[in-house]
Write an enzyme that holds these catalytic residues in place. Structure first.
Site, short mmCIF file in Angstrom:
data_model
loop_
_atom_site.label_atom_id
_atom_site.label_comp_id
_atom_site.label_asym_id
_atom_site.label_seq_id
_atom_site.Cartn_x
_atom_site.Cartn_y
_atom_site.Cartn_z
N HIS A 247 -0.56 9.02 6.40
CA HIS A 247 0.40 8.59 5.40
C HIS A 247 1.56 9.57 5.28
CE1 HIS A 247 -2.55 5.71 3.17
NE2 HIS A 247 -2.02 5.17 4.25
N HIS A 378 0.28 -1.95 12.99
CA HIS A 378 0.70 -0.58 13.32
C HIS A 378 1.01 -0.43 14.80
CE1 HIS A 378 -0.04 1.35 9.43
NE2 HIS A 378 -1.15 0.64 9.33
#
Length: 404
Positions: A247, A378
């Site tokens: 993150h 992703h």
């Protein structure tokens, strides 16, 4: 001087994009939506129909459709039909996070609604019928139910009827909110959405700097960090204990997209992007004797969960490419090539397709947190972001023919 050329050869990224898109073609869920995919790309109908997976697949296949991939438009339409149909609550409004095994809808989450906004934005840009109405509805419910103007942040989750707000506050949903706000700003021309993304990002930057550029993810109702949350189950897929390395890298990239979008961007966005990236690399990459990124660390940077998640490498590649584009520094390009080589060696499943979603500390495929290969979001974006400018966002950039 800043560089705009992808650190990884465009033809290599394009070939992997095609391979990933082919893998996911089996996602259609009966009646609309996207099923969780197993190791071979087959739909796993024993698992719930998830809004976040459905929306991610709608977004990815909308991009593929605009790139001329045969059949991608019909697949986008099927995913969007899940958002317009079974996953949408026609009584209380909004979207269920999932439809459970017994077909009982569950709570309403900001995370899921952010992805509905992203999917509807990409569908709108791709010209999918009804996407503009879906986007208007999604923005309305998202802003009215989840946005906390006093905190200038999104709250996390409600019950099914929007009558009880959970006390938890989180940054995972707000991170994807920044992505969705920028996409919606592109799709609608509403610059205020990008300003909203800036207000979220400023809080995240300030808190991350206070904690050595490790980002506290979990908060109480007053937005005070809960640093010890889930210490007893540290590998939680959505709320793990400690600092989540991936993150930090994802925020690094998003800050650069935001910087490129705003007409008068604060320079702190770029310096924070560099700091978050450097912290993620120092804490996460090849720190335990084997190549790969650890999943989480404690607040001193010591590894906690050492499994390797595919999405972390994907975000590292995207962030490194974004920083290379801004700075022109070779170190970012070199890191991207190292991580792509790692991906080809350990993550890409050259027999069954797609990328293994989780590896153990010795880089062997496992499925304790992420069984199967649920979606493509992703990995596909890691094949596109290095070949695109930072603004406009992916959908508009692809539609405008800006992909190198």
């Amino acid at each position: 001087m800043p560089g705009t050329q992808s650190p990884i050869a465009a033809q290599i990224l394009a070939a992997e994009f095609d391979r990933l898109i082919d893998f996911g073609r089996g996602f259609p869920y009966p009646g609309g939506g996207a099923a969780w995919l197993d190791e071979r790309g087959h739909p796993d109908f024993d698992r719930p129909l998830h809004t976040w997976i459905t929306a991610r697949m709608a977004h990815i296949y909308a991009l593929a459709d605009m790139l001329g991939v045969d059949g991608a438009g019909a697949l986008t339409e099927h995913a969007l039909a899940g958002l317009a149909g079974p996953l949408r609550d026609t009584v209380a409004g909004g979207w269920f996070s999932s439809l459970l095994d017994e077909q009982t809808p569950d709570e309403k989450s900001c995370y899921a609604h952010a992805f509905v906004v992203l999917a509807a934005s990409s569908g709108t840009v791709a010209g999918q019928a009804g996407s503009d109405l879906l986007l208007a509805e999604a923005l309305d419910i998202w802003q009215n139910k989840f946005w906390d103007p006093a905190a200038a942040m999104f709250v996390d989750r409600w019950d099914r009827s929007f009558s009880r707000l959970d006390s938890y506050r989180g940054l995972n949903a707000n991170m994807h909110a920044v992505e969705a706000l920028l996409a919606a700003s592109d799709a609608t021309g509403d610059a205020g959405l990008a300003d909203q993304a800036l207000s979220i990002s400023r809080r995240v930057i300030a808190t991350a700097e206070q904690h050595g550029w490790r980002i506290p993810e979990h908060y109480d109702p007053e937005w005070q960090p809960m640093l010890e949350l889930n210490r007893d189950r540290p590998d939680d897929p959505f709320q793990p204990y400690g600092a989540t390395v991936g993150h930090g890298l994802e925020w690094s990239r998003l800050l650069l997209h935001l910087h490129a979008t705003l007409p008068e961007p604060p320079e702190e966005l770029v310096s924070a992007a560099v700091a978050l990236f450097d912290r993620g690399i120092a804490d996460g990459w090849h720190v335990d004797g084997s190549p790969g990124f650890v999943y989480t660390t404690d607040w001193d940077g010591r590894p906690v969960v050492r499994d390797r998640m595919h999405w972390v490498v994907a975000e590292a590649i995207s962030a490194g490419a974004a920083l290379h584009q801004v700075s022109g520094e070779e170190r970012y390009a070199s890191l991207c090539r190292t991580w792509w080589e790692y991906t080809e060696t350990y993550l890409m499943d050259h027999r069954a397709g797609s990328w293994h979603h989780q590896l153990d500390p010795d880089n062997r495929p496992i499925g304790t947190v992420w069984p199967g290969k649920p979606d493509l979001y992703h990995a596909v974006q890691a094949t596109l972001i290095p070949r695109l400018p930072h603004a406009p966002g992916l959908a508009v950039a692809v539609a405008n023919g800006l992909l190198s």
